[in-house]
Design a protein around this motif. Structure first.
Motif, PDB file in Angstrom:
ATOM      1  N   SER A   1      59.186 -44.053  56.671  1.00 29.13           N
ATOM      2  CA  SER A   1      59.507 -45.191  57.545  1.00 29.13           C
ATOM      3  C   SER A   1      58.237 -45.857  58.045  1.00 29.13           C
ATOM      4  O   SER A   1      58.107 -47.094  58.024  1.00 29.13           O
ATOM      5  N   VAL A   2      57.283 -45.039  58.482  1.00 28.81           N
ATOM      6  CA  VAL A   2      56.023 -45.577  58.991  1.00 28.81           C
ATOM      7  C   VAL A   2      55.253 -46.291  57.875  1.00 28.81           C
ATOM      8  O   VAL A   2      54.726 -47.395  58.062  1.00 28.81           O
ATOM      9  N   GLY A   3      55.202 -45.659  56.697  1.00 27.87           N
ATOM     10  CA  GLY A   3      54.477 -46.238  55.566  1.00 27.87           C
ATOM     11  C   GLY A   3      55.058 -47.561  55.128  1.00 27.87           C
ATOM     12  O   GLY A   3      54.319 -48.519  54.851  1.00 27.87           O
ATOM     13  N   MET A   4      56.383 -47.653  55.080  1.00 30.30           N
ATOM     14  CA  MET A   4      57.025 -48.897  54.671  1.00 30.30           C
ATOM     15  C   MET A   4      56.785 -50.007  55.680  1.00 30.30           C
ATOM     16  O   MET A   4      56.534 -51.159  55.307  1.00 30.30           O
ATOM     17  N   TYR A   5      56.835 -49.675  56.952  1.00 30.88           N
ATOM     18  CA  TYR A   5      56.604 -50.709  57.962  1.00 30.88           C
ATOM     19  C   TYR A   5      55.146 -51.148  57.967  1.00 30.88           C
ATOM     20  O   TYR A   5      54.853 -52.338  58.148  1.00 30.88           O
ATOM     21  N   LEU A   6      54.243 -50.207  57.747  1.00 25.10           N
ATOM     22  CA  LEU A   6      52.824 -50.556  57.650  1.00 25.10           C
ATOM     23  C   LEU A   6      52.577 -51.468  56.458  1.00 25.10           C
ATOM     24  O   LEU A   6      51.832 -52.457  56.561  1.00 25.10           O
ATOM     25  N   LEU A   7      53.209 -51.166  55.336  1.00 26.18           N
ATOM     26  CA  LEU A   7      53.075 -52.019  54.150  1.00 26.18           C
ATOM     27  C   LEU A   7      53.624 -53.415  54.433  1.00 26.18           C
ATOM     28  O   LEU A   7      52.997 -54.425  54.069  1.00 26.18           O
ATOM     29  N   PHE A   8      54.783 -53.474  55.075  1.00 27.52           N
ATOM     30  CA  PHE A   8      55.385 -54.762  55.430  1.00 27.52           C
ATOM     31  C   PHE A   8      54.453 -55.577  56.325  1.00 27.52           C
ATOM     32  O   PHE A   8      54.225 -56.773  56.087  1.00 27.52           O
ATOM     33  N   GLU A   9      53.887 -54.929  57.346  1.00 30.34           N
ATOM     34  CA  GLU A   9      52.983 -55.639  58.257  1.00 30.34           C
ATOM     35  C   GLU A   9      51.716 -56.089  57.548  1.00 30.34           C
ATOM     36  O   GLU A   9      51.197 -57.187  57.808  1.00 30.34           O
ATOM     37  N   GLY A  10      51.199 -55.225  56.651  1.00 28.61           N
ATOM     38  CA  GLY A  10      49.993 -55.571  55.917  1.00 28.61           C
ATOM     39  C   GLY A  10      50.193 -56.811  55.059  1.00 28.61           C
ATOM     40  O   GLY A  10      49.361 -57.727  55.059  1.00 28.61           O
ATOM     41  N   LEU A  11      51.309 -56.863  54.333  1.00 36.08           N
ATOM     42  CA  LEU A  11      51.605 -58.020  53.483  1.00 36.08           C
ATOM     43  C   LEU A  11      51.838 -59.269  54.332  1.00 36.08           C
ATOM     44  O   LEU A  11      51.394 -60.374  53.983  1.00 36.08           O
ATOM     45  N   LYS A  12      52.525 -59.099  55.451  1.00 42.90           N
ATOM     46  CA  LYS A  12      52.803 -60.229  56.337  1.00 42.90           C
ATOM     47  C   LYS A  12      51.517 -60.807  56.899  1.00 42.90           C
ATOM     48  O   LYS A  12      51.329 -62.036  56.929  1.00 42.90           O
ATOM     49  N   ASN A  13      50.606 -59.938  57.326  1.00 41.39           N
ATOM     50  CA  ASN A  13      49.344 -60.417  57.890  1.00 41.39           C
ATOM     51  C   ASN A  13      48.444 -61.049  56.829  1.00 41.39           C
ATOM     52  O   ASN A  13      47.695 -61.989  57.128  1.00 41.39           O
TER      53      ASN A  13
END
Length: 446
Positions: A425-437
């Protein structure tokens, strides 16, 4: 139309506030650690309330009051997710009787000084076999609240818990006050501090279970505040206090070198060192240094709980090379952290905001390679996330409670299934935030 919206916002705020108050009462006075279903349902409701309260436009005074109320609910409760408080009280009463917790283990004293202070046997049994066989691993500044509790309540465990809890709540209020000021100076929305102040993990693990990340972060916040104000002497003193509460802020020191340059860095580091020496002097002797360093070293060589990359590497290293990975962790982790710190030093961490953000990423990577990640460790990441655009630490602060599902009535089972859900869960959200930023940066530069 506007009045209807205000009414809706008020009702939403009141609804989730009342739900949260009810759940915190249940959590603090009725819930037991092995009741996994109840624990999971409670955490889910609290984080839903956390989300909706933060999302609802409401006066900041109401949010501050609510955060204090949530903490005060725990005031007269005995911690139910951690037994560390028994050791806190033990160390305080031991010091009050003129003995150092760095020179005598509870097991050594329970048989030879069985009537040294009140409730000695009860405290020994409560802290558990693991803590009882080791010297204290709490730095000197960490011991001060224990002594204060022992001075005020020599004969009451609950009384000692209340005293320690008041100190932690006051530290959190201090973080709120200085954190808001610091965020304002750094041109970050002041309300970001509520990501920390209302976070259920912060409330439960610090005010509820009496972990001293609050005191460490209070000193760190003031150190960063004075650093911004260019009052290096004040900053160095408070950073010394922070390091002597929990050791982690020592990782901030190298990040200051590009900002302060050689002359000021030498002065700053000297002041931090002097502060630490002075505060440690009542305990200082060669045996103290040996016992304390050996006890801290146990975290790298003996303890395994809620790890991520280590849990993957452990069976692989055993299968491929027939070696026990934990035996190499005292070398792997420090070397890894050194390289990470050097990388962030190369980024020219000059301003206070960048220093806080760099510390955030250093700790994130450190926790990901650690053998042990207890839930309360993440309170520091939650606080530092207030200075970044990344909020995966808030997700992690919720999913980390899955690690408690490993606690059974008769022991601990570090369950791989729950760890997989937590870190995925943490990894997926981090990936999502990274791509968004990345998209945000690309669109702003085009």
């Amino acid at each position: 139309m506007m009045s209807r919206q205000i009414c809706t916002n008020t009702l939403t705020f009141l609804f989730w506030s009342l739900i949260s108050v009810a759940v915190y009462f249940y959590f603090s006075y009725a819930l037991e650690r092995h009741e996994h279903l109840n624990l999971g349902a409670s955490i889910t409701l609290l984080f839903m309330g956390y989300y909706y309260i933060l999302k609802t436009p409401i006066k900041h005074g109401f949010i501050v009051t609510l955060g204090i109320v949530f903490r005060l609910i725990f005031l007269f409760s005995i911690p139910n997710l951690s037994q560390d408080f028994y050791r806190f009280i033990w160390d305080g009463r031991l010091l009050l009787n003129g003995l150092s917790p760095y020179l005598f283990t509870p097991n050594e004293l329970i048989n030879t000084h069985h009537a040294l202070f009140a409730q000695m046997q009860l405290l020994h049994d409560g802290m558990g076999a693991l803590s009882a066989q080791h010297f204290s691993n709490y730095p000197p500044m960490h011991q001060l609240p224990f002594v204060i509790a022992a001075l005020i309540c020599k004969n009451s465990i609950l009384g000692s818990v209340v005293v320690i809890r008041i100190i932690i709540i006051l530290a959190d209020i201090g973080i709120l006050m200085y954190g808001r000021k610091l965020l304002g100076f750094l041109k970050i929305p002041k309300q970001h501090i509520f990501f920390y102040f209302l976070n259920p993990l912060v409330i439960i693990e610090l005010s509820g279970n009496l972990h001293f990340e609050a005191l460490m972060l209070f000193f760190l916040t003031i150190a960063l505040y004075f650093l911004y104000k260019q009052k290096q002497i004040h900053s160095a003193i408070f950073l010394g206090f922070s390091i002597l509460t929990k050791l982690l802020p020592v990782l901030v020191l190298p990040l200051l070198i590009p900002r302060l340059k050689f002359k000021k860095t030498t002065l700053y580091f000297t002041l931090v060192g002097l502060c630490m020496v002075v505060l440690s002097s009542p305990f200082f002797e060669l045996q103290f240094l040996k016992n304390y360093s050996d006890t801290v070293g146990l975290w790298f060589t003996n303890f395994e709980f809620n790890s991520s990359f280590y849990s993957i590497g452990k069976p692989l290293m055993s299968m491929l090379f027939k070696i026990r990975l934990i035996e190499y962790m005292p070398f792997i982790v420090p070397i890894f952290v050194v390289f990470v710190v050097l990388y962030f030093m190369r980024r020219k961490t000059i301003d206070t905001k960048t220093i806080a953000q760099s510390f955030f990423w250093i700790l994130t990577l450190y926790f990901l390679v650690s053998t042990t990640v207890h839930p309360w460790y993440l309170a520091t990441l939650v606080f530092l996330s207030c200075f970044t655009r990344y909020k995966f630490a808030l997700v992690w602060s919720a999913t980390v409670f899955l690690s408690y599902f490993g606690y059974q009535q008769n022991g601990v089972d570090d369950n791989t299934f729950w760890k997989l859900i937590e870190y995925f869960s943490v990894g997926m959200y981090l990936l999502f935030e990274g791509l968004k930023n990345q998209k945000t940066k690309a669109s702003s530069s085009s």
